[in-house]
Write a protein that holds these residues in place. Structure first.
Motif, PDB file in Angstrom:
ATOM      1  N   ALA A  23     -10.407   6.455   3.185  1.00 42.27           N
ATOM      2  CA  ALA A  23     -10.289   5.073   2.349  1.00 42.27           C
ATOM      3  C   ALA A  23      -8.561   5.264   1.701  1.00 42.27           C
ATOM      4  O   ALA A  23      -8.166   3.632   1.251  1.00 42.27           O
ATOM      5  N   MET A  24      -8.091   5.598   1.558  1.00 42.58           N
ATOM      6  CA  MET A  24      -6.970   5.801   0.052  1.00 42.58           C
ATOM      7  C   MET A  24      -6.049   5.560   0.993  1.00 42.58           C
ATOM      8  O   MET A  24      -4.854   4.479   0.644  1.00 42.58           O
ATOM      9  N   VAL A  36      -2.717  -2.865  -1.129  1.00 40.74           N
ATOM     10  CA  VAL A  36      -3.959  -3.854  -1.752  1.00 40.74           C
ATOM     11  C   VAL A  36      -3.277  -3.528  -2.896  1.00 40.74           C
ATOM     12  O   VAL A  36      -3.041  -2.528  -3.615  1.00 40.74           O
ATOM     13  N   HIS A  94      -5.784   2.150   2.225  1.00 38.10           N
ATOM     14  CA  HIS A  94      -5.518   1.136   1.028  1.00 38.10           C
ATOM     15  C   HIS A  94      -3.991   1.055   0.763  1.00 38.10           C
ATOM     16  O   HIS A  94      -3.707  -0.002   0.588  1.00 38.10           O
ATOM     17  N   ASP A  95      -2.726   2.323   0.631  1.00 38.62           N
ATOM     18  CA  ASP A  95      -1.858   2.268   0.651  1.00 38.62           C
ATOM     19  C   ASP A  95      -0.611   1.441   1.770  1.00 38.62           C
ATOM     20  O   ASP A  95       0.086   1.036   1.649  1.00 38.62           O
ATOM     21  N   LYS A 114      -3.638   8.639  -8.183  1.00 36.35           N
ATOM     22  CA  LYS A 114      -4.365   8.156  -7.824  1.00 36.35           C
ATOM     23  C   LYS A 114      -5.388   7.537  -8.420  1.00 36.35           C
ATOM     24  O   LYS A 114      -6.366   6.413  -8.516  1.00 36.35           O
ATOM     25  N   LEU A 162      -9.336  -0.952  -6.710  1.00 32.86           N
ATOM     26  CA  LEU A 162      -9.822  -0.005  -6.192  1.00 32.86           C
ATOM     27  C   LEU A 162     -10.553   0.607  -7.508  1.00 32.86           C
ATOM     28  O   LEU A 162     -10.571   0.158  -8.638  1.00 32.86           O
TER      29      LEU A 162
END
Length: 535
Positions: free
Chosen positions: A470-471, A479, A474-475, A92, A484
């Motif tokens: 949020a992570m 994106v 995102h995955d 991450k 990020l």
């Protein structure tokens, strides 16, 4: 010490392993791959003739299978894999994520037509997988040319064996080469005529029994590569590979057998029966269109008399009975037609990659399409896993190592020292699973908000970790990592914002204290003035 005699003996063993399967493989090829039905080991070119095929449903189903698998597993228009780490927390970090993204882009670019023929060869690779239960592809580096040679090998030219772990680590391929080309590829080889005479050349690749880590030359390679010929005693060229250059996905393994099974094995009985039904139906249709005519013995007719609109003199006898009758040989044709339709459906089901059927159902709603798509992807998941584990994963891993040794990859950040690199697939199936996770997160957040509103307890939102949510989103949305925020910068920005807010609150508190003090002073002055007036 690997000798020519040992390799010839080993090749004979591999031929014996395949000989048990060749009869069935030949029958499957006649129905699904008519150009690849020669398993004689001579690499002979066919004359273009094909066995009699009365119904093309197996060919169409097989073609749809290849096209669907290509589009769903390795669509070149989309990123279908990503390099990652087993340590999810480390992956991450922005510097690590940027490096993984850049390395993925470079390895994916090495698969493009400008560098290799992978996407041109993959359909034949998948076609063999669907027909015979396995496909064989190799990857060779063209040193000094800036290209990588990816090649799908016809199963009729391949011989394989498995190691003690059930992995394919031995492959022999054969090819027939003209004497002129033999001398071009192996200059100075004796006993070869420079003409169109054809010679059999065998390429044997197998684990190196004398492997020594760090050694120079073939001894330092994990896999040996030997090219030799039973027709040319002087030809014996040895080299090696750091990684196994052949990628052999198998559809369905069988206990105690080297050669697997595939959709073609399931289709073969139904496809053979369908051809017989279809031949009978075509024969019946021909008799119906042009039936046999029964003519009385004393009638004087010729075949030229029977054409549309003709009037036959003497077609009726004195009793009014026709002297010419058609012999009905159609029988119960509808029964055969029903059976044929059932066989066609079974064949399509065997090649169960039926997501493309959505194209023929425009009346479906968006909700129905989504449910149908998820169901079909779920059924295809086991097959995709086998293709990824035994075919795509070793191919991408070898491509990564080739680029790494050539210095074509960016230097990794220090956090990745001695960290193993993983290959994560973002095919439609994986994407659908991630998207579903994103939807579940959003639904859960909405449910928490409704619970807080109904109960009046806003503290229920304390169960939500917004950063992790949020992570996940995102995955799930795919994106790019460039948008990020780095976690360190994010934490610094938050700390600066908290300090500014604390200073603002402190100023506001000081202002309030000044205001309170001023109001108290004014009140004291007013009280003093009022006391003086009263006095």
């Amino acid at each position: 010490m690997i000798t020519r005699a040992w390799l010839m003996q080993r090749h004979g063993e591999l031929e014996e392993l395949r000989r048990k399967e060749e009869r069935l493989l030949r029958k499957i090829a006649q129905l699904l791959r008519p150009d690849d039905d020669d398993f004689s080991g001579s690499d002979a070119q066919t004359d273009g003739t094909q066995p009699e095929v009365f119904d093309s449903t197996p060919l169409y189903a097989h073609s749809d299978f290849v096209a669907g698998l290509f589009g769903q597993a390795i669509n070149p228009a989309n990123r279908w894999y990503e390099l990652g780490l087993e340590d999810q927390d480390l992956a991450k970090w922005k510097t690590v994520k940027d490096w993984l993204w850049a390395s993925t882009s470079l390895t994916a670019q090495s698969l493009s037509p400008s560098v290799s023929s992978f996407y041109l060869e993959a359909p034949a690779w998948f076609a063999d997988l669907g027909s015979f239960g396995l496909g064989v592809m190799s990857s060779e580096e063209a040193v000094g040319q800036g290209r990588i040679i990816d090649r799908a090998h016809a199963i009729r030219n391949c011989y394989i064996d498995l190691d003690e772990y059930g992995e394919c680590t031995t492959v022999h391929t054969i090819e027939m080469v003209t004497g002129r080309n033999v001398l071009k590829r192996f200059p100075g080889t004796g006993g070869v005529r420079e003409d169109q005479s054809r010679y059999k050349i065998i390429h044997a690749c197998f684990p190196n029994p004398d492997f020594r880590e760090g050694k120079m030359g073939p001894q330092g390679k994990r896999f040996l590569s030997v090219k030799f010929s039973p027709d040319i005693p002087d030809l014996f060229k040895t080299s090696g590979y750091y990684e196994f250059p052949y990628f052999v996905p198998m559809w369905s393994r069988r206990a105690g057998s080297v050669w697997p099974r595939g959709p073609g094995h399931l289709v073969h009985p139904d496809a053979s029966t369908l051809q017989e039904f279809r031949r009978s139906e075509l024969t019946a249709a021909a008799f119906a269109a042009d039936p046999i005519r029964l003519i009385s013995a004393d009638a004087d007719y010729r075949m030229s008399d029977f054409y549309p609109g003709n009037m036959l003199a003497g077609g009726m006898d004195l009793n009014g009975r026709p002297t010419v009758q058609a012999l009905n040989m159609g029988g119960q044709l509808q029964i055969s037609l029903d059976q044929s339709n059932q066989l066609r459906a079974a064949i399509k089901e065997a090649f169960h990659f039926s997501i493309l059927q959505l194209i023929n159902r425009p009346q479906m709603t968006a909700t129905e399409v989504m449910a149908f798509d998820q169901e079909k992807l779920r059924l295809l998941a086991p097959s995709l896993v086998r293709i990824q584990a035994h075919g795509l994963t070793p191919l991408v891993a070898r491509r990564f190592r080739l680029l790494e040794r050539a210095g074509q990859l960016p230097p990794p950040p220090p956090e990745l020292l001695n960290k193993p690199i993983a290959i994560n697939y973002v095919s439609p199936l994986a994407k659908q699973q991630l998207v579903q996770q994103g939807r579940n997160v959003m639904n859960w957040i909405g449910a928490l908000g409704q619970m807080a509103q109904v109960t009046g307890r806003s503290d229920v939102m304390d169960n939500l970790d917004l950063d992790d949510a949020a992570m996940v989103l995102h995955d799930a949305m795919g994106v790019p990592p460039s948008v990020l925020m780095d976690q360190k910068k994010r934490d610094q920005a938050r700390e600066g914002r908290n300090q500014m807010q604390a200073q603002q609150m402190q100023l506001e508190q000081q202002g309030q204290q000044v205001k309170i003090a001023a109001e108290a002073s004014h009140a004291a002055q007013a009280q003093s003035a009022a006391s003086q007036r009263q006095a």
